[in-house]
Design an enzyme around this catalytic site. Structure first.
Site, PDB file in Angstrom:
ATOM      1  N   LYS A  43       6.329 -11.723 -14.267  1.00 41.07           N
ATOM      2  CA  LYS A  43       6.246 -13.165 -14.486  1.00 41.07           C
ATOM      3  C   LYS A  43       5.363 -13.530 -15.678  1.00 41.07           C
ATOM      4  O   LYS A  43       4.706 -14.574 -15.695  1.00 41.07           O
ATOM      5  CB  LYS A  43       5.766 -13.906 -13.214  1.00 41.07           C
ATOM      6  CG  LYS A  43       6.583 -13.603 -11.962  1.00 41.07           C
ATOM      7  CD  LYS A  43       8.082 -13.703 -12.190  1.00 41.07           C
ATOM      8  CE  LYS A  43       8.542 -15.102 -12.542  1.00 41.07           C
ATOM      9  NZ  LYS A  43       9.977 -15.137 -12.954  1.00 41.07           N
ATOM     10  N   HIS A  98       7.396  -2.709 -15.791  1.00 41.04           N
ATOM     11  CA  HIS A  98       6.199  -3.375 -15.257  1.00 41.04           C
ATOM     12  C   HIS A  98       5.202  -2.327 -14.750  1.00 41.04           C
ATOM     13  O   HIS A  98       4.193  -2.693 -14.137  1.00 41.04           O
ATOM     14  CB  HIS A  98       6.559  -4.264 -14.052  1.00 41.04           C
ATOM     15  CG  HIS A  98       7.283  -5.530 -14.391  1.00 41.04           C
ATOM     16  ND1 HIS A  98       6.987  -6.308 -15.482  1.00 41.04           N
ATOM     17  CD2 HIS A  98       8.281  -6.187 -13.724  1.00 41.04           C
ATOM     18  CE1 HIS A  98       7.774  -7.377 -15.489  1.00 41.04           C
ATOM     19  NE2 HIS A  98       8.569  -7.327 -14.437  1.00 41.04           N
ATOM     20  N   SER A 128       4.009 -18.830 -10.969  1.00 44.42           N
ATOM     21  CA  SER A 128       5.384 -18.425 -11.255  1.00 44.42           C
ATOM     22  C   SER A 128       5.841 -17.351 -10.267  1.00 44.42           C
ATOM     23  O   SER A 128       6.971 -17.380  -9.769  1.00 44.42           O
ATOM     24  CB  SER A 128       5.471 -17.902 -12.693  1.00 44.42           C
ATOM     25  OG  SER A 128       6.787 -17.550 -13.012  1.00 44.42           O
TER      26      SER A 128
END
Length: 284
Positions: A43, A98, A128
């Protein structure tokens, strides 16, 4: 509902990641010198950066981004579904991840591969993340932002602690093959950031090509591009309509944090991120 697995002390989304596979990736996956890797904590604007880099590669021509899903243009290193595609692809690859520093493929650290690490105000990352994860089947669903706030500060969320993830990757920031980018600058001055990325990747865009990259990587255009807005994700992976691109505005956290939460977050941020030079985090 929870579908998390834990590996190396990090909660990972079990619907797309397998423990044995991550172990294999960490030890055996070969990052090549000619690869470009987009890295971030979830995010932080990852897909926006992928879209931008894809458009830089095509000199602003939108044909590729409009005909190939974003996860095929820049496959995820940790997703088992990407593996065959990645190892069979010849030539320079665009990769996304990630993964935290300590789980990333060891081969990277002795390679000349170029890495772009994208950071974003963690308060906005938290908000988010809450609106994103609580609609998906790949995480335990927080009943409220208050619950998610507590999980986030403790690192009990997908991909673990933002603070640890960021601190570890920022240890690379002086290296020539590492480019630190932030979401806030991308929003405020996208043209300068595109030029910065071009310099880093050794690419040159003519003024009209730069304008095309700006146009087709804009929030609104991405939101309407079905190859980039994740509307192609199978329904069995989400519980509601998946909104990948919600607002895209820095500072939205101010609409959701209480005064007490803002103060608590500030305290944790100062403790966890102590020692970094002033100005490194544009939101502070």
């Amino acid at each position: 509902m929870s579908d998390l697995i834990s590996f190396g002390g990090i909660p990972l989304p079990g619907i797309v990641v397998e423990k044995e596979f991550i172990e294999k990736i960490c030890d055996k996956f070969m990052i090549r010198d000619e690869d470009t890797v987009i890295l971030s904590y979830p995010k932080s604007g990852t897909n926006w950066l992928i879209e931008t880099v894809c458009l830089i590669q095509t000199k602003g021509n939108p044909k590729w981004i409009q005909s190939v899903p974003i996860w095929d243009r820049s496959p995820w290193i940790e997703y088992k579904a990407s593996y065959q595609k990645l190892i069979s692809k010849e030539g320079p690859r665009l990769l996304t991840s990630h993964l935290p520093f300590h789980l990333f493929p060891k081969s990277f650290f002795s390679s000349k591969a170029k890495v772009m690490y994208l950071i974003r105000n963690p308060r906005d990352v938290l908000v988010s993340g809450y609106f994103f994860w609580h609609k998906k089947k790949i995480d335990k669903n927080p009943e409220s932002l208050t619950t998610y706030f507590e999980w986030f500060l403790k690192g009990n969320v997908v991909y673990g602690s933002w603070f640890e993830h960021t601190r570890a990757w920022l240890s690379m920031r002086e290296k020539d093959n590492f480019l630190l980018l932030n979401y806030e600058d991308m929003k405020q001055d996208p043209k300068s950031i595109i030029k910065k990325i071009c310099d880093f990747l050794g690419k040159k865009l003519e003024p009209d090509e730069l304008d095309m990259v700006l146009k087709y990587s804009s929030f609104q255009v991405m939101k309407e591009n079905k190859m980039s807005n994740f509307s192609l994700i199978p329904e069995n992976m989400v519980t509601h309509n998946l909104v990948l691109l919600r607002k895209g505005m820095p500072g939205d956290w101010k609409n959701h944090f209480t005064v007490a939460q803002a103060e608590a977050f500030d305290k944790v941020f100062q403790e966890k991120m102590a020692g970094f030079p002033p100005g490194l985090f544009p939101w502070e």
